[in-house]
Design an enzyme around this catalytic site. Structure first.
Site, PDB file in Angstrom:
ATOM      1  N   SER A 160       4.628   3.030   7.722  1.00 16.83           N
ATOM      2  CA  SER A 160       4.300   1.818   6.974  1.00 16.83           C
ATOM      3  C   SER A 160       5.485   1.353   6.135  1.00 16.83           C
ATOM      4  CB  SER A 160       3.106   2.076   6.053  1.00 16.83           C
ATOM      5  OG  SER A 160       1.924   2.218   6.780  1.00 16.83           O
ATOM      6  N   HIS A 166       0.808  -1.220   0.000  1.00 19.02           N
ATOM      7  CA  HIS A 166       0.000   0.000   0.000  1.00 19.02           C
ATOM      8  C   HIS A 166       0.843   1.272   0.000  1.00 19.02           C
ATOM      9  CE1 HIS A 166       0.387  -0.370   4.520  1.00 19.02           C
ATOM     10  NE2 HIS A 166       0.495   0.935   4.394  1.00 19.02           N
ATOM     11  N   ASP A 183       0.601  -8.002   1.671  1.00 19.69           N
ATOM     12  CA  ASP A 183       0.933  -6.573   1.695  1.00 19.69           C
ATOM     13  C   ASP A 183       2.439  -6.349   1.764  1.00 19.69           C
ATOM     14  OD1 ASP A 183       0.513  -3.882   1.551  1.00 19.69           O
ATOM     15  OD2 ASP A 183      -0.143  -3.620   3.624  1.00 19.69           O
TER      16      ASP A 183
END
Length: 442
Positions: A261, A152, A182
């Site tokens: 992230s 992402h 992910d």
């Protein structure tokens, strides 16, 4: 009694002092050499390093570790980060915990990169323009310029820029990405005179709640920010999108914010035990509930991405439809959850095992109806994992390899049956899941 002159006494004292100093130096040198060799051997053993003869001269700064892929393949990562030893004493007035934090940061911060992206679109005049941008973190896992991050972080990116600790910026390209976990692997080409720092994979199999962890990332574009905390929970299944559930997530109270992230979650020896991925928060900022993908998953996924550009999972060659109350009422099913087997590929292992597809064709959907087949099996569990929806189904197969045999629980004729099914290879280059629907990038 024998008498000595003053000259004799001075000579004897000097001679004995020289002899004692020589002996002390020899013993100290021997102890230091043995201790250094033992420490070096212990450090290498702790993280499973294999050093070749040609690397012996630089063994303290360079090593090769093996990462095993889903198909048993070996992928060599070139790293230069042996594990830190736990601090036994402190200098400069720091506590033992502070000294360990400082050592981990000094060892790892230069291996954490800032990833910025731009998404291109077109304006009313069909001119290319930047429509959005984003940022995140990543870890250099190989001296050749390989970086691991979240999918992402690079979602829909037209350009990817990777910034290093020295301020230099490189253009990155995607080696492979895996939506189900992910995890994405990027590559940039470092300058020939640049020796990249790396972060080595650790072990997430033996983690304990209460264990100290350290996060390094770029929250709110504040580069290489360090936060500390503990492991708050293990084995958390977190639904990241409609079709994706990531199981066995590490929960931590270390502060994780937008921009973290893709960055590393580290243990006290500076080894990566997770990839920081998401937070639970009503404000969008850290509320002390963050989640990281375990490094055991990252090892497996990264190996496949480096070797194939994709993760090769075991699949059943079947088409699935999400069961709902409306479908269950129409078809007369006794349950309204699970995934319905619409079709089974001819000659597949699923067909050989006895999985049954539907026989009654109906139009499903309002605006773009498709033909599905009802009357077949409804999958309600795979091994010990309950399957309520397609996300559960995909999650249950996430760590399975072609050739693995699974136990599928199906609802058939108002009862439950268990069927052993051998998994097959997924079609290479396919961008759709077993239900024929595209998975959404995160």
């Amino acid at each position: 009694m024998k008498l000595y002159s003053r000259h004799h006494i001075v000579f004897a004292v000097v001679a004995s002092s020289v002899a004692a100093a020589t002996l002390s130096a020899f013993v100290s040198r021997k102890i230091f050499s043995d201790g250094k060799a033992a420490s070096k051997k212990e450090s290498q053993s702790a993280i499973g390093l294999t050093v070749t003869d040609t690397e012996q001269a630089s063994a303290e700064s360079s090593s090769t570790i093996e990462t095993t892929g889903k198909n048993g393949d070996q992928v060599a990562l070139q790293t230069n980060t042996p594990a830190l030893q736990v601090v036994a004493a402190t200098d400069g007035g720091y506590t033992q915990d502070e000294a360990q934090n400082i050592a981990v940061y000094e060892k790892c911060n230069e291996a954490v990169v800032n990833i910025t992206t731009q998404v291109m679109g077109y304006n009313w005049f069909l001119e290319p323009v930047v429509t959005s941008s984003g940022s995140g973190s990543g870890s250099i896992i190989d001296k050749r310029g390989y970086v691991v991050t979240n999918v992402h972080v690079i979602e829909n990116a037209s350009t990817i820029n990777i910034s290093l600790a020295d301020g230099s910026t490189y253009e990155g390209r995607v080696i492979g990405k895996d939506t189900e976990s992910d995890i994405a692997v990027l590559k940039f080409e470092p300058a020939s005179n640049v020796e990249l720092k790396t972060i080595a994979f650790g072990d997430s199999e033996n983690l304990k709640v209460g264990q100290k962890v350290i996060a390094i990332g770029n929250p709110f574009a504040l580069e290489r920010t360090m936060t500390t905390g503990i492991i708050s929970g293990l084995g958390r299944p977190i639904q990241e999108s409609e079709n994706v559930i990531i199981r066995n997530m590490i929960q931590t109270d270390a502060a994780i914010n937008p921009g973290n992230s893709g960055g590393p979650l580290l243990d006290s020896q500076g080894r990566m035990i997770g990839i920081n991925t998401m937070i639970y928060s009503s404000s969008g900022s850290s509320a002390g509930v963050g989640f990281a993908i375990p490094v055991s998953t990252a090892r497996r996924v990264v190996a496949d991405l480096l070797k194939y550009g994709e993760v090769r999972r075991g699949v059943m060659r079947i088409s699935l439809v999400q069961n709902t109350g409306r479908i269950a009422s129409y078809a007369g099913y006794g349950i309204s959850s699970g995934v319905i087997v619409s079709k089974v590929s001819s000659g597949s292992e699923a067909q050989k095992a006895g999985i049954k597809g539907g026989t009654k064709a109906v139009q499903y959907g309002t605006f773009n109806p498709t033909t599905i087949y009802l009357g077949g099996d409804i999958i309600t569990a795979i091994d010990s994992i309950n399957v309520r929806n397609y996300a559960d189904y995909a999650s249950a197969l996430e760590d399975k390899r072609p050739g693995d045999t699974i136990t599928v629980t199906v609802y058939r004729d108002k009862g439950y049956q268990k069927i052993k099914v051998k998994l097959e290879s997924s079609p290479q280059g396919s961008s759709t899941n077993s239900s024929g629907k595209k998975t959404r990038s995160l």
